[in-house]
Scaffold this active site. Structure first.
Site, PDB file in Angstrom:
ATOM      1  N   ASP A  45       4.146  36.507  69.889  1.00 30.25           N
ATOM      2  CA  ASP A  45       4.523  37.325  68.746  1.00 30.25           C
ATOM      3  C   ASP A  45       4.550  36.415  67.506  1.00 30.25           C
ATOM      4  OD1 ASP A  45       5.701  39.462  67.195  1.00 30.25           O
ATOM      5  OD2 ASP A  45       7.643  38.495  67.509  1.00 30.25           O
ATOM      6  N   ASP A  47       6.583  37.361  63.951  1.00 32.08           N
ATOM      7  CA  ASP A  47       7.872  37.412  63.266  1.00 32.08           C
ATOM      8  C   ASP A  47       9.011  37.055  64.207  1.00 32.08           C
ATOM      9  OD1 ASP A  47       6.895  38.183  60.751  1.00 32.08           O
ATOM     10  OD2 ASP A  47       6.876  40.299  61.319  1.00 32.08           O
TER      11      ASP A  47
END
Length: 284
Positions: A45, A47
């Site tokens: 991922d 963020d």
């Protein structure tokens, strides 16, 4: 008919150093054949996994006064964050916020603890160890800018994120990644569908040869869904005490044995490095 991940926008591998490659905004295009000898497939991922903030929230600091007007914030609807961000980016352009300001804001985002060390570790490994992919509900411009600035772009074979580009007026145009029918995920992206489709296609491209392990590193609730696609031999790395970790714990309590993957919580990239060192030493 739902969109295929491979009919959507994604970033091609290894753009030339020092130049932001925007060719992936043009839709489908021929890509160089990917390497098919990697032992491990690892998804990241972006963020609050690679960067220690939400990039969408951070770019709001470039607005006049460092915040958005109430009338704009009030337009947010659950599950439709991508549409909300389209309005936010239009507002920033109307207020005279330039592409350079947006890019410099993103480039300044701090990495999560230990993440630079982790990415350097992956880059230092023999070429056949790790195939590295980013799958994020952020956008391609933000992710490309941040990775290029820190010198890690060449590590990522693919970046799956919401397609974005600056138009002729300097506005950052944002689109949803795809449509899907998953009830867990926001309307614009189901990461589980991306992980499933990408892994299946890569296995076909590899002549049916599966990866020794699939690994997933994340933090948010939308990272829980793709972690459910992992098999018992695979590993999920949820950021400790973040939503992905809590959801895995809740599932373990409510439905013991149903969550299949090994779980290694992390607070620093060093925690992940320590486990990866053991994984690469395991015999197939």
């Amino acid at each position: 008919m739902r969109d295929s991940v491979f009919n959507c926008c994604f970033a091609p591998p290894h753009p030339p150093p020092g130049r932001r490659d925007e060719s992936h905004f043009q839709g489908n295009r021929a890509l160089a054949p990917p390497p098919n000898d990697r032992r491990f497939l690892i998804f990241f991922d972006f963020d609050e996994t690679l960067v220690d903030e939400c990039s969408d929230d951070a770019v709001v600091s470039a607005a006049p006064g460092g915040s958005l007007p109430s009338w704009l914030k009030d337009t947010y609807r659950p599950g439709r964050y991508n549409e909300y961000m389209q309005r936010v980016l239009a507002y920033l352009a109307e207020q005279g916020v330039t592409p350079g300001t947006i890019i410099s804001t993103i480039e300044r985002l701090p990495p999560c603890p230990g993440i630079p060390a982790l990415l350097r570790f992956l880059m230092s490994r023999p070429p056949r160890d790790f195939e590295v992919v980013c799958v994020s509900d952020a956008n391609t411009v933000f992710i490309e800018a941040w990775l290029q600035n820190l010198g890690f772009r060449q590590l990522f074979l693919r970046i799956f994120a919401n397609p974005a580009h600056f138009d002729d007026n300097g506005q950052l145009q944002l689109r949803p990644f795809h449509s899907h029918s998953c009830l867990r995920c926001p309307m614009n992206m189901c990461k589980a569908e991306i992980v499933r489709q990408y892994t299946a296609q890569r296995v076909r491209e590899r002549g049916g040869r599966r990866y020794q392990k699939v690994l997933y590193v994340g933090d948010g609730a939308n990272d829980f869904c793709p972690s459910l696609t992992l098999s018992p031999g695979d590993t999920a790395f949820p950021r400790r005490d973040f939503p992905m970790h809590r959801l895995i714990q809740e599932m373990g309590e409510a439905k013991p044995g149903e969550y299949k993957a090994n779980v290694v919580p992390w607070s620093s990239g060093e925690d992940i490095i320590n486990r990866l060192r053991k994984i690469v030493e395991e015999k197939p």
